[in-house]
Design a protein around this motif. Structure first.
Motif, PDB file in Angstrom:
ATOM      1  N   GLY A   1      20.744 -23.999  -1.840  1.00 52.29           N
ATOM      2  CA  GLY A   1      20.259 -25.365  -1.648  1.00 52.29           C
ATOM      3  C   GLY A   1      18.754 -25.403  -1.570  1.00 52.29           C
ATOM      4  N   THR A   2      18.102 -24.444  -2.216  1.00 54.91           N
ATOM      5  CA  THR A   2      16.655 -24.282  -2.097  1.00 54.91           C
ATOM      6  C   THR A   2      15.848 -25.252  -2.945  1.00 54.91           C
ATOM      7  OG1 THR A   2      16.554 -22.659  -3.900  1.00 54.91           O
ATOM      8  CG2 THR A   2      16.940 -21.812  -1.654  1.00 54.91           C
ATOM      9  N   GLY A   3      16.502 -25.905  -3.908  1.00 53.15           N
ATOM     10  CA  GLY A   3      15.774 -26.811  -4.793  1.00 53.15           C
ATOM     11  C   GLY A   3      15.444 -26.199  -6.140  1.00 53.15           C
ATOM     12  N   ALA A   4      15.770 -24.921  -6.335  1.00 55.06           N
ATOM     13  CA  ALA A   4      15.484 -24.245  -7.611  1.00 55.06           C
ATOM     14  C   ALA A   4      16.531 -23.164  -7.858  1.00 55.06           C
ATOM     15  CB  ALA A   4      14.091 -23.610  -7.569  1.00 55.06           C
ATOM     16  N   SER A   5      16.688 -22.762  -9.097  1.00 53.37           N
ATOM     17  CA  SER A   5      17.578 -21.638  -9.420  1.00 53.37           C
ATOM     18  C   SER A   5      17.028 -20.364  -8.799  1.00 53.37           C
ATOM     19  CB  SER A   5      17.677 -21.461 -10.940  1.00 53.37           C
ATOM     20  OG  SER A   5      18.346 -22.549 -11.507  1.00 53.37           O
ATOM     21  N   VAL A   6      17.927 -19.461  -8.413  1.00 53.76           N
ATOM     22  CA  VAL A   6      17.518 -18.216  -7.770  1.00 53.76           C
ATOM     23  C   VAL A   6      18.145 -17.039  -8.522  1.00 53.76           C
ATOM     24  CG1 VAL A   6      17.652 -16.826  -5.664  1.00 53.76           C
ATOM     25  CG2 VAL A   6      17.279 -19.300  -5.506  1.00 53.76           C
ATOM     26  N   ASN A   7      17.309 -16.093  -8.939  1.00 50.25           N
ATOM     27  CA  ASN A   7      17.761 -14.849  -9.551  1.00 50.25           C
ATOM     28  C   ASN A   7      18.264 -13.953  -8.417  1.00 50.25           C
ATOM     29  OD1 ASN A   7      17.744 -12.103 -10.465  1.00 50.25           O
ATOM     30  ND2 ASN A   7      16.554 -12.778 -12.229  1.00 50.25           N
ATOM     31  N   LEU A   8      19.452 -13.404  -8.566  1.00 50.34           N
ATOM     32  CA  LEU A   8      20.088 -12.636  -7.498  1.00 50.34           C
ATOM     33  C   LEU A   8      19.715 -11.161  -7.482  1.00 50.34           C
ATOM     34  CD1 LEU A   8      23.629 -14.262  -7.675  1.00 50.34           C
ATOM     35  CD2 LEU A   8      21.830 -14.685  -5.984  1.00 50.34           C
ATOM     36  N   SER A   9      18.816 -10.730  -8.336  1.00 48.11           N
ATOM     37  CA  SER A   9      18.513  -9.294  -8.436  1.00 48.11           C
ATOM     38  C   SER A   9      17.938  -8.695  -7.147  1.00 48.11           C
ATOM     39  CB  SER A   9      17.558  -9.030  -9.603  1.00 48.11           C
ATOM     40  OG  SER A   9      16.324  -9.680  -9.394  1.00 48.11           O
ATOM     41  N   ASP A  10      17.363  -9.506  -6.265  1.00 45.10           N
ATOM     42  CA  ASP A  10      16.821  -9.003  -4.998  1.00 45.10           C
ATOM     43  C   ASP A  10      17.803  -9.117  -3.836  1.00 45.10           C
ATOM     44  OD1 ASP A  10      14.354  -8.329  -6.109  1.00 45.10           O
ATOM     45  OD2 ASP A  10      13.519 -10.326  -5.719  1.00 45.10           O
ATOM     46  N   TYR A  11      19.035  -9.577  -4.108  1.00 46.31           N
ATOM     47  CA  TYR A  11      20.004  -9.845  -3.044  1.00 46.31           C
ATOM     48  C   TYR A  11      21.143  -8.840  -3.059  1.00 46.31           C
ATOM     49  CZ  TYR A  11      17.747 -14.383  -2.505  1.00 46.31           C
ATOM     50  OH  TYR A  11      16.827 -15.379  -2.286  1.00 46.31           O
ATOM     51  N   GLU A  12      21.677  -8.576  -1.865  1.00 47.74           N
ATOM     52  CA  GLU A  12      22.862  -7.745  -1.754  1.00 47.74           C
ATOM     53  C   GLU A  12      23.682  -8.181  -0.554  1.00 47.74           C
ATOM     54  OE1 GLU A  12      21.177  -3.822  -1.637  1.00 47.74           O
ATOM     55  OE2 GLU A  12      20.876  -3.878   0.532  1.00 47.74           O
ATOM     56  N   ILE A  13      24.970  -7.887  -0.643  1.00 50.97           N
ATOM     57  CA  ILE A  13      25.915  -8.099   0.457  1.00 50.97           C
ATOM     58  C   ILE A  13      26.200  -6.739   1.059  1.00 50.97           C
ATOM     59  CG2 ILE A  13      28.337  -8.615   0.985  1.00 50.97           C
ATOM     60  CD1 ILE A  13      26.772 -11.158   0.692  1.00 50.97           C
ATOM     61  N   ARG A  14      26.153  -6.679   2.376  1.00 49.86           N
ATOM     62  CA  ARG A  14      26.520  -5.459   3.090  1.00 49.86           C
ATOM     63  C   ARG A  14      27.684  -5.786   4.011  1.00 49.86           C
ATOM     64  NH1 ARG A  14      20.545  -3.021   4.714  1.00 49.86           N
ATOM     65  NH2 ARG A  14      19.661  -3.217   2.616  1.00 49.86           N
ATOM     66  N   ILE A  15      28.759  -5.037   3.867  1.00 47.67           N
ATOM     67  CA  ILE A  15      29.938  -5.218   4.700  1.00 47.67           C
ATOM     68  C   ILE A  15      29.945  -4.130   5.754  1.00 47.67           C
ATOM     69  CG2 ILE A  15      32.465  -5.260   4.757  1.00 47.67           C
ATOM     70  CD1 ILE A  15      32.345  -6.298   1.835  1.00 47.67           C
ATOM     71  N   HIS A  16      30.091  -4.546   7.003  1.00 48.65           N
ATOM     72  CA  HIS A  16      30.121  -3.631   8.142  1.00 48.65           C
ATOM     73  C   HIS A  16      31.528  -3.672   8.725  1.00 48.65           C
ATOM     74  CE1 HIS A  16      25.646  -3.071   8.686  1.00 48.65           C
ATOM     75  NE2 HIS A  16      25.715  -4.030   7.781  1.00 48.65           N
TER      76      HIS A  16
END
Length: 163
Positions: free
Chosen positions: A39-54
């Motif tokens: 909901g940031t107002g712009a498209s976001v490239n996901l290359s800097d994001y990760e999910i970590r499951i604990h």
């Protein structure tokens, strides 16, 4: 996950980053879905994001999943997890990415990271069971929360049970 978050209630400002908007655990098997909202107002490239499951509240991540693709503003990205069952016939919600890591249970937590910075959390970091059911549930972010990005260590979620 069949509905997008279309607006925020109250006087809250738009989030400045992505957040975990929904977690679904299927009642049969080990597959789960992690929905991330932009909901940031712009498209976001996901290359800097990760999910970590604990798993079991562990301090170290049991699984780390690098995200890929782009998420448009006011849209969601769905990650399916659960080993070989992540893409089974119960995956009716649809998904954007699949990971073969195991699903989640009632004492796990899921963290969203951007460039190795922890930016959002679903779950309880203590390792204590916290879900209202051990399986077959959906947790959705409350839209009336005054802050949509949650500080690590807190929980702001709504509950939808499918018992």
């Amino acid at each position: 996950m069949d509905q997008l978050i279309s607006s925020f209630e109250g006087n809250a400002t738009a989030p400045n980053d992505l957040f975990i908007s929904e977690i679904t655990d299927n009642g049969d098997g080990s597959h789960s879905y992690i929905e991330i909202y932009n909901g940031t107002g712009a498209s976001v490239n996901l290359s800097d994001y990760e999910i970590r499951i604990h798993n079991n509240g562990g301090a170290a991540a049991t699984s780390t999943i690098s995200l890929s693709g782009t998420i448009a503003n006011d849209d969601v990205f769905v990650l399916a997890v659960g080993g070989s069952q992540a893409t089974d016939a119960n995956a009716t919600h649809g998904y954007d990415q699949v990971s073969g890591v195991g699903g989640v249970n009632d004492d796990d937590n899921i963290r969203l990271y951007k460039s190795n910075t922890w930016i959002d959390l679903w779950g309880d970091t203590s390792g204590n069971a916290f879900t209202v059911a051990s399986k077959d549930y959906t947790y959705r972010r409350k839209t009336q929360a005054s802050q949509h990005l949650v500080q690590p260590g807190t929980i702001v979620i709504g509950i939808v049970l499918h018992l």
